[in-house]
Design a protein around this motif. Structure first.
Motif, PDB file in Angstrom:
ATOM      1  N   ASN A 167       0.809  -1.221   0.000  1.00  0.00           N
ATOM      2  CA  ASN A 167       0.000   0.000   0.000  1.00  0.00           C
ATOM      3  C   ASN A 167       0.846   1.276   0.000  1.00  0.00           C
ATOM      4  N   LEU A 168       2.159   1.146  -0.077  1.00  0.00           N
ATOM      5  CA  LEU A 168       3.034   2.312  -0.077  1.00  0.00           C
ATOM      6  C   LEU A 168       3.027   2.950  -1.468  1.00  0.00           C
ATOM      7  N   VAL A 169       2.817   4.237  -1.493  1.00  0.00           N
ATOM      8  CA  VAL A 169       2.642   4.933  -2.770  1.00  0.00           C
ATOM      9  C   VAL A 169       3.433   6.235  -2.776  1.00  0.00           C
ATOM     10  N   CYS A 170       3.559   6.804  -3.952  1.00  0.00           N
ATOM     11  CA  CYS A 170       4.091   8.156  -4.133  1.00  0.00           C
ATOM     12  C   CYS A 170       3.021   8.982  -4.853  1.00  0.00           C
ATOM     13  N   TRP A 171       2.984  10.262  -4.581  1.00  0.00           N
ATOM     14  CA  TRP A 171       1.993  11.097  -5.255  1.00  0.00           C
ATOM     15  C   TRP A 171       2.454  12.548  -5.318  1.00  0.00           C
ATOM     16  N   LEU A 172       1.793  13.298  -6.161  1.00  0.00           N
ATOM     17  CA  LEU A 172       2.010  14.741  -6.272  1.00  0.00           C
ATOM     18  C   LEU A 172       0.840  15.433  -5.587  1.00  0.00           C
ATOM     19  N   ASP A 173       1.137  16.194  -4.534  1.00  0.00           N
ATOM     20  CA  ASP A 173       0.083  16.841  -3.767  1.00  0.00           C
ATOM     21  C   ASP A 173      -0.172  18.247  -4.317  1.00  0.00           C
ATOM     22  N   ARG A 174      -1.424  18.510  -4.713  1.00  0.00           N
ATOM     23  CA  ARG A 174      -1.819  19.822  -5.275  1.00  0.00           C
ATOM     24  C   ARG A 174      -2.960  20.460  -4.490  1.00  0.00           C
ATOM     25  N   ARG A 175      -3.132  20.058  -3.228  1.00  0.00           N
ATOM     26  CA  ARG A 175      -4.272  20.550  -2.467  1.00  0.00           C
ATOM     27  C   ARG A 175      -4.158  22.033  -2.132  1.00  0.00           C
ATOM     28  N   SER A 176      -2.975  22.540  -2.043  1.00  0.00           N
ATOM     29  CA  SER A 176      -2.791  23.956  -1.727  1.00  0.00           C
ATOM     30  C   SER A 176      -2.713  24.773  -3.017  1.00  0.00           C
ATOM     31  N   PRO A 177      -3.237  26.018  -2.996  1.00  0.00           N
ATOM     32  CA  PRO A 177      -3.088  26.882  -4.175  1.00  0.00           C
ATOM     33  C   PRO A 177      -1.617  27.082  -4.547  1.00  0.00           C
ATOM     34  N   HIS A 178      -0.736  27.028  -3.553  1.00  0.00           N
ATOM     35  CA  HIS A 178       0.686  27.194  -3.818  1.00  0.00           C
ATOM     36  C   HIS A 178       1.269  25.999  -4.554  1.00  0.00           C
ATOM     37  N   ALA A 179       0.530  24.861  -4.540  1.00  0.00           N
ATOM     38  CA  ALA A 179       1.066  23.634  -5.123  1.00  0.00           C
ATOM     39  C   ALA A 179       0.433  23.290  -6.461  1.00  0.00           C
ATOM     40  N   ILE A 180      -0.414  24.170  -6.982  1.00  0.00           N
ATOM     41  CA  ILE A 180      -1.059  23.863  -8.263  1.00  0.00           C
ATOM     42  C   ILE A 180      -0.025  23.822  -9.388  1.00  0.00           C
ATOM     43  N   LEU A 181       0.810  24.846  -9.447  1.00  0.00           N
ATOM     44  CA  LEU A 181       1.836  24.890 -10.487  1.00  0.00           C
ATOM     45  C   LEU A 181       3.107  24.155 -10.067  1.00  0.00           C
ATOM     46  N   LEU A 182       3.318  24.070  -8.772  1.00  0.00           N
ATOM     47  CA  LEU A 182       4.513  23.388  -8.257  1.00  0.00           C
ATOM     48  C   LEU A 182       4.076  22.368  -7.209  1.00  0.00           C
ATOM     49  N   PRO A 183       3.599  21.201  -7.666  1.00  0.00           N
ATOM     50  CA  PRO A 183       3.099  20.198  -6.722  1.00  0.00           C
ATOM     51  C   PRO A 183       4.218  19.659  -5.830  1.00  0.00           C
ATOM     52  N   ILE A 184       3.800  19.159  -4.682  1.00  0.00           N
ATOM     53  CA  ILE A 184       4.745  18.607  -3.707  1.00  0.00           C
ATOM     54  C   ILE A 184       4.865  17.104  -3.943  1.00  0.00           C
ATOM     55  N   ARG A 185       6.101  16.633  -4.086  1.00  0.00           N
ATOM     56  CA  ARG A 185       6.371  15.208  -4.307  1.00  0.00           C
ATOM     57  C   ARG A 185       6.463  14.504  -2.959  1.00  0.00           C
ATOM     58  N   VAL A 186       5.592  13.521  -2.742  1.00  0.00           N
ATOM     59  CA  VAL A 186       5.486  12.848  -1.446  1.00  0.00           C
ATOM     60  C   VAL A 186       5.625  11.343  -1.642  1.00  0.00           C
ATOM     61  N   GLU A 187       6.352  10.705  -0.728  1.00  0.00           N
ATOM     62  CA  GLU A 187       6.466   9.238  -0.702  1.00  0.00           C
ATOM     63  C   GLU A 187       6.014   8.739   0.657  1.00  0.00           C
ATOM     64  N   LEU A 188       5.106   7.759   0.653  1.00  0.00           N
ATOM     65  CA  LEU A 188       4.644   7.132   1.883  1.00  0.00           C
ATOM     66  C   LEU A 188       5.580   5.978   2.203  1.00  0.00           C
ATOM     67  N   LEU A 189       6.336   6.106   3.278  1.00  0.00           N
ATOM     68  CA  LEU A 189       7.296   5.071   3.657  1.00  0.00           C
ATOM     69  C   LEU A 189       6.706   4.056   4.627  1.00  0.00           C
ATOM     70  N   HIS A 190       5.714   4.494   5.423  1.00  0.00           N
ATOM     71  CA  HIS A 190       5.016   3.579   6.321  1.00  0.00           C
ATOM     72  C   HIS A 190       3.597   4.093   6.496  1.00  0.00           C
ATOM     73  N   GLU A 191       2.649   3.151   6.577  1.00  0.00           N
ATOM     74  CA  GLU A 191       1.243   3.550   6.560  1.00  0.00           C
ATOM     75  C   GLU A 191       0.704   3.876   7.945  1.00  0.00           C
ATOM     76  N   LYS A 192       0.819   2.997   8.907  1.00  0.00           N
ATOM     77  CA  LYS A 192       0.289   3.228  10.251  1.00  0.00           C
ATOM     78  C   LYS A 192       1.339   2.818  11.272  1.00  0.00           C
ATOM     79  N   PRO A 193       1.915   3.778  11.945  1.00  0.00           N
ATOM     80  CA  PRO A 193       1.770   5.231  11.780  1.00  0.00           C
ATOM     81  C   PRO A 193       2.474   5.719  10.514  1.00  0.00           C
ATOM     82  N   GLN A 194       2.017   6.846  10.038  1.00  0.00           N
ATOM     83  CA  GLN A 194       2.550   7.365   8.792  1.00  0.00           C
ATOM     84  C   GLN A 194       3.956   7.949   8.967  1.00  0.00           C
ATOM     85  N   VAL A 195       4.806   7.626   8.004  1.00  0.00           N
ATOM     86  CA  VAL A 195       6.110   8.262   7.857  1.00  0.00           C
ATOM     87  C   VAL A 195       6.207   8.703   6.399  1.00  0.00           C
TER      88      VAL A 195
END
Length: 600
Positions: free
Chosen positions: A363-391
């Protein structure tokens, strides 16, 4: 007579000069490294024994020597500059001595034949048709007096060569050399025996952490990264002798074997082979006695089989890796109570072993986060290293220029990192549990730029990072080669009992979460390991790692235990931003339902 006095002065003063410059008073205090090996009986990896010992000594309030160089970038840089000046002064002094020796040798070469008691002289008479010769024996005095060339050389030696040597000796270069050294050393603290002990412990720590072969390690090979540095026989002898004094017999034998190999097979004259052989035989004897003794604890560092100390066949065995007397450890995860497993897992993760089952990573994934207006043009690159608890590891969050700016703004104020003592908040100790330098960021320009970064991260993390009291001051830490931090929790109110903290500090609440920025890449080592989760984060410049230190109901999250693996090669710079709990009461509401886990 004057010449004899000067020559005697040179011979006597030179060793004193060298000793004064390079030899420090021996510290006879037992190192914690040697003490630790006798405190705990455990049958696992050497590195975990070392970590466990340091951890327990810290709990007892015992700290390492007050050395200032191990883990201090600024202190090391200062003595590097001073050492260069000292090297220049020594080189000039050596040139002076060589010039004097050359003059003395020339004098001896010109007059050495005069030391013979007699010589045979061949006298030839007549032309080629009536040639005959005869030999006569003359005394030493006659040999000089009869020969005009020898008369010339005698007068030349006493009129020019010897006065030249006397004049050179009268310059008193030794005192000038000492004055130069005193000028260079003025105001600079030099390493002491405790610093050498810490440096030796650091080498042993990284060797054990990454299971390095002694021969390759001593030749400057750091897990495939080759350097032009190496240790000579005297260096290996020091490390081996230190290991022997600490009852770390496996390492003692390996390092002394390396020293023996260098003095026998390579032109290494830094130490005599007899000295190395005597110490090596002692190490082998003590190892073999410990191996068969029923009274010694199992924590002794031993090979599975006795070591053969046969001198004739020793060279064939040099460099071979023997099996150590260690059980095959298991790596249970998700333990919530402190145990030796924390350290065995930590050591395995530092070596790059995979502890997580494949099914746990589906279930470990990577994604581009665009939830913030600041991240629409420059999304944040995120990697989930552990699910519960999250790292989470967040990439490219810090521009390279900002990372460099943080390092530049804090380098001059770094000091040896300390840990909380056992009785009061003000009781912070220099400890072998943490070998790094740290400081607090107060540069207004840099903090203003960090405010932009926090704005981007707030929407991703769902936490308040900018309000007053939301976070602690920005802490910057530097880990030199061999620098590490034993597994620990970041909580300061619940996990560290008995601290007398100020009311203003208590009002902020505990450290809810940690946001750790990597300010530099690390060529080898320096991972951040979570031993109870079985994961590591790799130091990638410009990235940040985020995790919670508390559960949703406010209890300590024991699975957030983490530590910094030793830096094998390079320099690791990080910046910690601890997010306090009381400022997040609206952003992250408490709940008695812990099934949600610690997640954003």
């Amino acid at each position: 007579m004057r010449r004899e006095i000067r020559e005697t002065k040179v011979l006597k003063l030179l060793p004193a000069v060298i000793l004064k410059v390079f030899q420090n008073k021996r510290n006879r205090k037992k190192s914690h490294y040697s003490l630790n090996q006798r405190l705990y009986r455990c049958d696992s990896m050497i590195f975990t024994v070392f970590l466990f010992s340091m951890f327990c000594l810290q709990k007892m309030g015992v700290t390492c020597s007050q050395d200032i160089f191990h883990g201090s970038t600024i202190a090391l840089e200062k003595i590097m500059v001073v050492e260069k000046d000292i090297r220049t002064a020594v080189e000039e002094y050596v040139v002076t001595l060589e010039r004097r020796i050359e003059i003395a040798k020339r004098y001896l070469q010109d007059s050495q034949k005069s030391d013979k008691n007699s010589e045979k002289v061949v006298i030839q008479n007549g032309d080629s048709s009536s040639y005959f010769s005869s030999e006569i024996t003359i005394s030493q005095k006659e040999r000089v007096l009869f020969n005009p060339l020898k008369v010339f050389k005698l007068i030349r030696n006493l009129a020019i060569t010897l006065p030249s040597l006397e004049k050179d000796l009268q310059r008193d270069e030794e005192r000038r050399f000492l004055r130069n050294l005193e000028s260079v050393r003025k105001g600079v603290t030099f390493p002491q025996q405790a610093d050498l002990n810490s440096a030796t412990e650091g080498l042993l720590r990284v060797q054990d952490a990454y299971d390095l072969d002694v021969f390759s390690f001593a030749n400057g090979d750091f897990e495939g990264l080759s350097t032009n540095s190496s240790l000579n026989a005297a260096d290996c002898f020091i490390i081996g002798s230190y290991s022997l004094s600490a009852n770390i017999f496996t390492r003692a034998i390996e390092w002394l074997e390396r020293a023996y190999h260098l003095v026998h097979n390579e032109p290494d004259t830094s130490i005599s082979s007899q000295t190395v052989w005597k110490q090596l035989k002692d190490a082998v004897s003590r190892h073999n006695s410990a191996l068969i003794s029923p009274h010694l604890p199992k924590s002794q560092h031993l090979f599975r089989d006795p070591v053969d100390s046969s001198h004739g066949d020793w060279k064939k065995k040099l460099g071979t890796r023997r099996r150590k007397r260690l059980d095959n450890p298991t790596y249970p995860l998700y333990m919530t109570e402190p145990s030796f497993t924390d350290l065995t897992n930590f050591a395995a993760l530092c070596r790059g072993e995979q502890l997580q089952a494949a099914s746990s990573q589906k279930n470990l994934v990577c994604w581009l986060d665009r939830r913030s207006p600041h991240a629409i043009l420059l999304p944040i690159r995120v990697e989930l290293l552990h699910e519960k608890p999250q790292v989470l590891q967040i990439y490219d969050i810090l521009p390279a220029s900002l990372s460099s700016g943080i390092i530049s703004a804090t380098s001059a104020t770094l000091s040896r990192s300390r840990v909380h003592g056992s009785r009061s908040e003000s009781h912070k100790l220099v400890s072998a549990q943490r070998t790094s330098s740290s400081t607090w960021m107060h540069d207004a320009k840099v903090l203003k730029k960090m405010g932009v970064i926090y704005t981007r991260l707030q929407s991703l993390l769902g936490l308040d990072l900018k309000s007053k009291g939301a976070c602690e001051h920005f802490q910057v830490s530097s880990y030199n080669s061999c620098g590490h931090y034993n597994p620990h929790l970041d909580n300061i109110l619940k996990s560290k009992t008995g601290h007398a903290m100020e009311k203003a500090e208590l009002d902020l609440g505990d450290r809810l979460a940690t946001l750790m920025f990597y300010l530099s890449d690390v060529p080898r080592g320096g991972f951040s390991a979570f031993p109870r989760l079985g994961i590591v984060t790799r130091p990638v410049k410009g990235s940040a790692v985020f995790w919670f230190n508390e559960k949703i109901n406010g209890d300590v999250e024991p699975l957030s235990l983490h530590g910094g693996c030793p830096v094998l090669y390079g320099n690791k710079w990080i910046a910690n931003q601890w997010i306090r709990a009381n400022s997040q009461m609206f952003a992250r509401k408490c709940s008695k339902d812990n099934t949600k886990g610690s997640s954003i």
